[in-house]
Motif scaffolding. Structure first.
Motif, mmCIF file in Angstrom:
data_model
loop_
_atom_site.group_PDB
_atom_site.id
_atom_site.type_symbol
_atom_site.label_atom_id
_atom_site.label_comp_id
_atom_site.label_asym_id
_atom_site.label_seq_id
_atom_site.Cartn_x
_atom_site.Cartn_y
_atom_site.Cartn_z
ATOM 1 N N HIS A 64 1.091 -1.028 0.140
ATOM 2 C CA HIS A 64 0.008 0.124 0.000
ATOM 3 C C HIS A 64 0.795 1.249 0.373
ATOM 4 N N TRP A 65 0.757 2.374 -1.028
ATOM 5 C CA TRP A 65 1.678 3.096 -1.116
ATOM 6 C C TRP A 65 1.092 4.304 -1.211
ATOM 7 N N GLU A 66 1.593 5.353 -0.672
ATOM 8 C CA GLU A 66 1.538 6.756 -0.712
ATOM 9 C C GLU A 66 2.184 7.306 -1.458
ATOM 10 N N CYS A 67 1.356 7.810 -2.415
ATOM 11 C CA CYS A 67 2.050 9.479 -3.219
ATOM 12 C C CYS A 67 2.048 10.910 -2.973
ATOM 13 N N ASP A 68 3.476 11.550 -4.182
ATOM 14 C CA ASP A 68 2.228 13.013 -3.399
ATOM 15 C C ASP A 68 3.679 13.775 -3.924
ATOM 16 N N LEU A 69 3.417 15.330 -4.260
ATOM 17 C CA LEU A 69 4.280 15.928 -5.517
ATOM 18 C C LEU A 69 5.063 16.911 -4.480
ATOM 19 N N VAL A 70 5.923 16.865 -4.621
ATOM 20 C CA VAL A 70 6.573 18.289 -4.024
ATOM 21 C C VAL A 70 6.534 19.069 -4.703
ATOM 22 N N LEU A 71 6.331 20.695 -5.019
ATOM 23 C CA LEU A 71 6.670 21.675 -6.009
ATOM 24 C C LEU A 71 7.284 22.598 -5.464
ATOM 25 N N HIS A 115 8.698 26.792 -6.895
ATOM 26 C CA HIS A 115 8.056 27.007 -7.007
ATOM 27 C C HIS A 115 6.837 28.220 -7.746
ATOM 28 N N LYS A 116 6.254 27.256 -8.330
ATOM 29 C CA LYS A 116 5.142 26.741 -8.876
ATOM 30 C C LYS A 116 5.817 28.098 -9.711
ATOM 31 N N THR A 117 6.396 27.671 -10.950
ATOM 32 C CA THR A 117 6.651 28.130 -11.902
ATOM 33 C C THR A 117 6.861 27.032 -13.563
ATOM 34 N N LYS A 118 6.282 27.796 -14.339
ATOM 35 C CA LYS A 118 6.391 26.802 -15.224
ATOM 36 C C LYS A 118 7.338 25.897 -15.371
ATOM 37 N N ASP A 119 8.595 26.329 -15.261
ATOM 38 C CA ASP A 119 9.701 25.248 -15.694
ATOM 39 C C ASP A 119 10.237 24.851 -14.470
ATOM 40 N N ASP A 120 9.627 25.084 -13.292
ATOM 41 C CA ASP A 120 9.991 24.406 -12.039
ATOM 42 C C ASP A 120 9.863 23.140 -11.661
ATOM 43 N N ASP A 121 11.074 22.324 -11.450
ATOM 44 C CA ASP A 121 11.180 21.123 -10.972
ATOM 45 C C ASP A 121 10.009 20.605 -10.373
ATOM 46 N N VAL A 122 9.600 19.157 -9.924
ATOM 47 C CA VAL A 122 8.942 18.706 -9.451
ATOM 48 C C VAL A 122 9.304 17.432 -8.550
ATOM 49 N N LEU A 123 9.097 16.748 -7.842
ATOM 50 C CA LEU A 123 9.689 16.032 -6.586
ATOM 51 C C LEU A 123 8.297 14.729 -6.739
ATOM 52 N N LEU A 124 8.222 13.659 -6.831
ATOM 53 C CA LEU A 124 7.243 12.516 -6.844
ATOM 54 C C LEU A 124 8.248 12.224 -5.393
ATOM 55 N N THR A 125 7.548 11.858 -4.730
ATOM 56 C CA THR A 125 7.742 11.104 -3.379
ATOM 57 C C THR A 125 6.253 9.749 -3.149
ATOM 58 N N PHE A 149 10.817 6.608 -1.213
ATOM 59 C CA PHE A 149 11.636 7.157 -2.526
ATOM 60 C C PHE A 149 11.404 8.325 -3.363
ATOM 61 N N MET A 150 12.568 8.964 -3.726
ATOM 62 C CA MET A 150 11.747 10.406 -3.978
ATOM 63 C C MET A 150 12.734 10.299 -5.163
ATOM 64 N N ILE A 151 11.578 10.596 -6.357
ATOM 65 C CA ILE A 151 12.194 11.177 -8.302
ATOM 66 C C ILE A 151 11.888 12.186 -8.105
ATOM 67 N N LYS A 152 12.890 12.870 -9.124
ATOM 68 C CA LYS A 152 12.613 14.079 -10.447
ATOM 69 C C LYS A 152 12.300 14.014 -11.038
ATOM 70 N N ILE A 153 11.106 14.476 -10.906
ATOM 71 C CA ILE A 153 10.347 14.588 -12.355
ATOM 72 C C ILE A 153 10.246 15.745 -13.064
ATOM 73 N N GLU A 154 10.220 15.801 -14.818
ATOM 74 C CA GLU A 154 9.820 17.049 -15.245
ATOM 75 C C GLU A 154 8.985 17.922 -15.308
#
Length: 154
Positions: A113-120, A122-132, A142-147
């Motif tokens: 049973h997995w829990e998933c979240d996104l960490v944004l 500065h909320k700009t268009k080209d800012d990196d996003v982390l998937l936890t 796990f923490m994965i950097k996505i586009e």
């Protein structure tokens, strides 16, 4: 009990009673607003800055019934529309609520049973996003950097 009686912030109402009496006098006899009373008292030096309370505090005292002035005596206050809070009618429901999960998942007995979240950022268009991702039983993380935060990237 002694310490308890001395803790917490004390109201300025009792300590600034001379100023509040002055405001009440000016309001009833001269027809001044609270803001005019405060401004005049400070401008003419009748009271020092540490002897007065703010206009907002005076209105709060009226709401609490501490002054001899009532809300009906204030000409503008009864005209104002108060903000009504309303529930959003068309609120989007995105997926199922976390409250709906079964008690078996809450107990952390089963693996998978997995829990998933996104960490944004500065909320700009080209800012990196982390998937936890976090597994509930083992708490493997796990923490994965996505586009970006699109569903395709996730």
């Amino acid at each position: 009990e002694l310490h308890r009686s001395k803790c917490g912030r004390k109201s300025l109402f009792l300590r600034r009673h001379k100023f509040i009496d002055y405001v009440s006098h000016c309001f009833h006899n001269r027809g001044w607003s609270f803001d005019a009373c405060v401004g005049y008292a400070l401008a003419k030096g009748i009271f020092q800055k540490d002897q007065v309370v703010s206009t907002k505090t005076l209105y709060n005292y009226v709401d609490l019934g501490l002054m001899d002035i009532k809300n009906g005596d204030l000409p503008e206050k009864v005209k104002r529309n108060t903000k009504t809070r309303r529930a959003r009618v068309n609120k989007r429901i995105l997926g199922r609520s976390i409250d709906e999960r079964s008690p078996r998942i809450e107990s952390r007995k089963d693996f998978g049973h997995w829990e998933c979240d996104l960490v944004l950022g500065h909320k700009t268009k080209d800012d990196d996003v982390l998937l936890t991702l976090c597994e509930r039983k083992t708490r493997q993380f796990f923490m994965i950097k996505i586009e970006d935060k699109t569903s395709a990237s996730v």
